[in-house]
Write an enzyme that holds these catalytic residues in place. Structure first.
Site, PDB file in Angstrom:
ATOM      1  N   ASP A  37      11.856  18.167  35.103  1.00 43.95           N
ATOM      2  CA  ASP A  37      12.597  18.928  34.116  1.00 43.95           C
ATOM      3  C   ASP A  37      12.985  17.961  32.993  1.00 43.95           C
ATOM      4  O   ASP A  37      12.948  16.737  33.179  1.00 43.95           O
ATOM      5  CB  ASP A  37      13.841  19.526  34.774  1.00 43.95           C
ATOM      6  CG  ASP A  37      14.779  20.166  33.786  1.00 43.95           C
ATOM      7  OD1 ASP A  37      14.345  21.083  33.064  1.00 43.95           O
ATOM      8  OD2 ASP A  37      15.950  19.740  33.723  1.00 43.95           O
ATOM      9  N   ASP A  82      15.819  18.522  29.957  1.00 41.91           N
ATOM     10  CA  ASP A  82      17.229  18.444  29.580  1.00 41.91           C
ATOM     11  C   ASP A  82      18.115  18.254  30.802  1.00 41.91           C
ATOM     12  O   ASP A  82      18.081  19.046  31.743  1.00 41.91           O
ATOM     13  CB  ASP A  82      17.637  19.712  28.832  1.00 41.91           C
ATOM     14  CG  ASP A  82      16.930  19.838  27.489  1.00 41.91           C
ATOM     15  OD1 ASP A  82      16.983  18.876  26.708  1.00 41.91           O
ATOM     16  OD2 ASP A  82      16.315  20.890  27.237  1.00 41.91           O
TER      17      ASP A  82
END
Length: 241
Positions: free
Chosen positions: A39, A41
């Site tokens: 991922d 952020d």
């Protein structure tokens, strides 16, 4: 959602089989995988301030509860978030474009501690980024954070269903030429943990929001002793729970 839940149950069984191969060395767990699916952020990039500024402004424009809007952000695409609060599809599209323009500026973006060291130690075909952000925003944030450019980037435009759907992680593994079961997902949000498990991967959570992960660490400095040996990546995972 029920299908995701059933898939997750089977995926967690497979993940447990892989986890049994991990060993302890000096109090740290030694993990292995063919690739890391990351991922962005909150996992690789600290973009909290940039994201919250844009979405707080949207909440003001539409007289929405700021805390509820911000609570809905982790792991979801802009359109999925907007549809939680706005009924007019035209307004959703207009605001999605405005949000993207606002986030392209990437103010106050930096790397999560340990991110550069981790990614720089991996071959380009052994890691991917899977994000709910639009591709242009994702690339701008990675550059602003000083991180390597991913060979495989699965962004909002790449999928029909965002997290907790496993679609993004499955697509990233496919583009790397690997089954998800041989990959480890790095995630900071519960919806992303659900997506990783449903895809068939083990999941390492980054930070306190990654409920349900197989292990949780405060940041990427917990990854030490990284080695690439043939088709396998091995590393030690320090402080965890």
């Amino acid at each position: 959602m029920q299908q995701v839940g059933r898939t997750q149950d089977h995926a967690q069984d497979r993940a447990q089989d892989h986890a049994e191969d991990d060993v302890q060395q000096g109090g740290a767990a030694v993990w292995s995988a063919a690739a890391l699916l990351c991922d962005m952020d909150g996992t690789l990039v600290d973009s909290t301030r940039a994201i919250e500024q844009v979405w707080a402004a949207l909440a003001v424009r539409h007289d929405l509860p700021r805390t509820e809007v911000l609570a809905a952000l982790p792991g979801r695409t802009a359109r999925d978030i907007l549809r939680l609060f706005l009924d007019d599809d035209r307004v959703v599209e207009e605001e999605a474009a405005r949000v993207e323009r606002g986030q392209l500026a990437a103010p106050g973006v930096g790397p999560i501690p340990g991110a550069h060291r981790l990614l720089s130690g991996l071959p380009a075909d052994r890691w991917a980024v899977v994000t709910a952000a639009p591709e242009a925003v994702a690339r701008a944030r990675l550059v602003a954070a000083g991180l390597p450019e991913p060979k495989v980037l699965v962004a909002a435009e790449s999928v029909t269903s965002g997290k907790p759907s496993p679609e993004g992680y499955r697509l990233a593994a496919e583009r790397l030429g690997l089954p998800c079961e041989r990959c480890v997902v790095l995630e900071d949000a519960a919806v992303g943990v659900t997506a990783g498990h449903a895809a068939g991967a083990r999941v390492i959570g980054i930070g306190p929001g990654a409920q349900g992960a197989d292990a949780v660490v405060p940041d990427l400095l917990s990854f030490t002793g990284l080695e690439v040996m043939g088709e396998e990546i091995r590393w030690s995972l320090g402080v965890q729970r």
